[in-house]
Write a protein that holds these residues in place. Structure first.
Motif, PDB file in Angstrom:
ATOM      1  N   LYS A   1       9.173 -29.988  45.433  1.00 24.87           N
ATOM      2  CA  LYS A   1       8.197 -28.974  45.839  1.00 24.87           C
ATOM      3  C   LYS A   1       8.880 -27.613  45.988  1.00 24.87           C
ATOM      4  CE  LYS A   1       4.835 -31.757  48.384  1.00 24.87           C
ATOM      5  NZ  LYS A   1       4.224 -31.975  49.698  1.00 24.87           N
ATOM      6  N   PHE A   2      10.034 -27.603  46.635  1.00 21.22           N
ATOM      7  CA  PHE A   2      10.769 -26.351  46.820  1.00 21.22           C
ATOM      8  C   PHE A   2      11.159 -25.757  45.462  1.00 21.22           C
ATOM      9  CE2 PHE A   2      14.874 -24.156  47.191  1.00 21.22           C
ATOM     10  CZ  PHE A   2      14.495 -23.122  48.027  1.00 21.22           C
ATOM     11  N   GLY A   3      11.615 -26.593  44.567  1.00 20.71           N
ATOM     12  CA  GLY A   3      12.003 -26.116  43.237  1.00 20.71           C
ATOM     13  C   GLY A   3      10.823 -25.532  42.481  1.00 20.71           C
ATOM     14  N   ARG A   4       9.690 -26.197  42.530  1.00 17.67           N
ATOM     15  CA  ARG A   4       8.496 -25.703  41.836  1.00 17.67           C
ATOM     16  C   ARG A   4       8.084 -24.332  42.354  1.00 17.67           C
ATOM     17  NH1 ARG A   4       4.466 -30.924  41.875  1.00 17.67           N
ATOM     18  NH2 ARG A   4       5.527 -32.146  40.277  1.00 17.67           N
ATOM     19  N   TYR A   5       7.997 -24.219  43.680  1.00 12.91           N
ATOM     20  CA  TYR A   5       7.561 -22.945  44.251  1.00 12.91           C
ATOM     21  C   TYR A   5       8.604 -21.855  44.067  1.00 12.91           C
ATOM     22  CZ  TYR A   5       3.332 -25.006  46.082  1.00 12.91           C
ATOM     23  OH  TYR A   5       2.104 -25.604  46.178  1.00 12.91           O
ATOM     24  N   SER A   6       9.884 -22.247  44.048  1.00 13.79           N
ATOM     25  CA  SER A   6      10.939 -21.267  43.802  1.00 13.79           C
ATOM     26  C   SER A   6      10.799 -20.696  42.391  1.00 13.79           C
ATOM     27  CB  SER A   6      12.313 -21.896  43.963  1.00 13.79           C
ATOM     28  OG  SER A   6      12.516 -22.299  45.290  1.00 13.79           O
ATOM     29  N   PHE A   7      10.612 -21.571  41.403  1.00 12.13           N
ATOM     30  CA  PHE A   7      10.453 -21.103  40.029  1.00 12.13           C
ATOM     31  C   PHE A   7       9.171 -20.301  39.852  1.00 12.13           C
ATOM     32  CE2 PHE A   7      13.491 -24.581  38.868  1.00 12.13           C
ATOM     33  CZ  PHE A   7      14.476 -23.736  38.374  1.00 12.13           C
ATOM     34  N   LEU A   8       8.128 -20.690  40.551  1.00 17.04           N
ATOM     35  CA  LEU A   8       6.894 -19.926  40.491  1.00 17.04           C
ATOM     36  C   LEU A   8       7.124 -18.509  41.025  1.00 17.04           C
ATOM     37  CD1 LEU A   8       3.830 -19.710  40.009  1.00 17.04           C
ATOM     38  CD2 LEU A   8       3.522 -20.556  42.338  1.00 17.04           C
ATOM     39  N   GLY A   9       7.783 -18.407  42.166  1.00 13.20           N
ATOM     40  CA  GLY A   9       8.075 -17.099  42.757  1.00 13.20           C
ATOM     41  C   GLY A   9       8.979 -16.269  41.870  1.00 13.20           C
ATOM     42  N   LEU A  10       9.999 -16.902  41.290  1.00 16.62           N
ATOM     43  CA  LEU A  10      10.897 -16.180  40.387  1.00 16.62           C
ATOM     44  C   LEU A  10      10.144 -15.698  39.149  1.00 16.62           C
ATOM     45  CD1 LEU A  10      14.141 -18.359  40.551  1.00 16.62           C
ATOM     46  CD2 LEU A  10      13.819 -16.043  41.421  1.00 16.62           C
ATOM     47  N   GLY A  11       9.244 -16.514  38.640  1.00 18.42           N
ATOM     48  CA  GLY A  11       8.470 -16.109  37.469  1.00 18.42           C
ATOM     49  C   GLY A  11       7.570 -14.926  37.765  1.00 18.42           C
ATOM     50  N   ILE A  12       6.950 -14.918  38.917  1.00 18.02           N
ATOM     51  CA  ILE A  12       6.097 -13.799  39.305  1.00 18.02           C
ATOM     52  C   ILE A  12       6.925 -12.535  39.491  1.00 18.02           C
ATOM     53  CG2 ILE A  12       4.621 -12.906  41.165  1.00 18.02           C
ATOM     54  CD1 ILE A  12       3.569 -15.797  41.461  1.00 18.02           C
ATOM     55  N   ALA A  13       8.081 -12.668  40.139  1.00 17.48           N
ATOM     56  CA  ALA A  13       8.960 -11.510  40.348  1.00 17.48           C
ATOM     57  C   ALA A  13       9.460 -10.966  39.009  1.00 17.48           C
ATOM     58  CB  ALA A  13      10.135 -11.895  41.238  1.00 17.48           C
ATOM     59  N   TYR A  14       9.852 -11.856  38.106  1.00 14.32           N
ATOM     60  CA  TYR A  14      10.318 -11.407  36.797  1.00 14.32           C
ATOM     61  C   TYR A  14       9.183 -10.729  36.035  1.00 14.32           C
ATOM     62  CZ  TYR A  14      11.794 -11.344  31.958  1.00 14.32           C
ATOM     63  OH  TYR A  14      12.069 -10.944  30.687  1.00 14.32           O
ATOM     64  N   GLY A  15       7.994 -11.270  36.091  1.00 17.78           N
ATOM     65  CA  GLY A  15       6.854 -10.666  35.410  1.00 17.78           C
ATOM     66  C   GLY A  15       6.557  -9.265  35.934  1.00 17.78           C
ATOM     67  N   ALA A  16       6.626  -9.087  37.242  1.00 19.95           N
ATOM     68  CA  ALA A  16       6.388  -7.766  37.831  1.00 19.95           C
ATOM     69  C   ALA A  16       7.475  -6.787  37.403  1.00 19.95           C
ATOM     70  CB  ALA A  16       6.340  -7.871  39.349  1.00 19.95           C
ATOM     71  N   TYR A  17       8.727  -7.240  37.404  1.00 16.13           N
ATOM     72  CA  TYR A  17       9.844  -6.392  36.981  1.00 16.13           C
ATOM     73  C   TYR A  17       9.680  -5.994  35.513  1.00 16.13           C
ATOM     74  CZ  TYR A  17      14.476  -5.335  35.132  1.00 16.13           C
ATOM     75  OH  TYR A  17      15.522  -4.757  34.461  1.00 16.13           O
ATOM     76  N   HIS A  18       9.377  -6.962  34.667  1.00 15.40           N
ATOM     77  CA  HIS A  18       9.232  -6.712  33.233  1.00 15.40           C
ATOM     78  C   HIS A  18       8.062  -5.767  32.965  1.00 15.40           C
ATOM     79  CE1 HIS A  18      10.203  -7.642  29.117  1.00 15.40           C
ATOM     80  NE2 HIS A  18       8.952  -7.993  28.861  1.00 15.40           N
ATOM     81  N   GLN A  19       6.946  -5.952  33.646  1.00 15.80           N
ATOM     82  CA  GLN A  19       5.779  -5.082  33.485  1.00 15.80           C
ATOM     83  C   GLN A  19       6.123  -3.657  33.896  1.00 15.80           C
ATOM     84  OE1 GLN A  19       2.845  -5.639  32.156  1.00 15.80           O
ATOM     85  NE2 GLN A  19       2.028  -3.631  32.633  1.00 15.80           N
ATOM     86  N   ASN A  20       6.846  -3.495  34.988  1.00  9.37           N
ATOM     87  CA  ASN A  20       7.239  -2.173  35.465  1.00  9.37           C
ATOM     88  C   ASN A  20       8.129  -1.479  34.436  1.00  9.37           C
ATOM     89  OD1 ASN A  20       7.511   0.007  37.177  1.00  9.37           O
ATOM     90  ND2 ASN A  20       9.206  -0.891  38.308  1.00  9.37           N
TER      91      ASN A  20
END
Length: 80
Positions: A14-33
């Motif tokens: 569960k921790f791994g799934r949510y960690s990757f989800l959070g990292l993916g969202i952060a990377y997407g925001a960074y890339h969009q910016n």
């Protein structure tokens, strides 16, 4: 056919799934910016080029009008 109830998921998974989800969202925001900043610069350059194209087009239209008026004037003069 009925499926058995789902088993319990490990807290580590569960921790791994949510960690990757959070990292993916952060990377997407960074890339969009980053892409947004690049697009703004491209639009500024295109706006400058558009001004230059518009000025050249206006000069060309004026030149064409003058040539057309000169041709009409030459054609409308009576010949002797």
């Amino acid at each position: 056919m009925t499926l058995p109830p789902p088993g319990t998921v490990s807290p580590l998974i569960k921790f791994g799934r949510y960690s990757f989800l959070g990292l993916g969202i952060a990377y997407g925001a960074y890339h969009q910016n980053r892409l947004s900043k690049r697009e703004v610069k491209i639009r500024e350059v295109e706006a400058e080029q558009q001004k230059i194209r518009d000025a050249k087009l206006a000069i060309e239209k004026q030149r064409n009008r003058e040539e057309e008026n000169a041709a009409i004037a030459a054609l409308s003069k009576p010949t002797k």
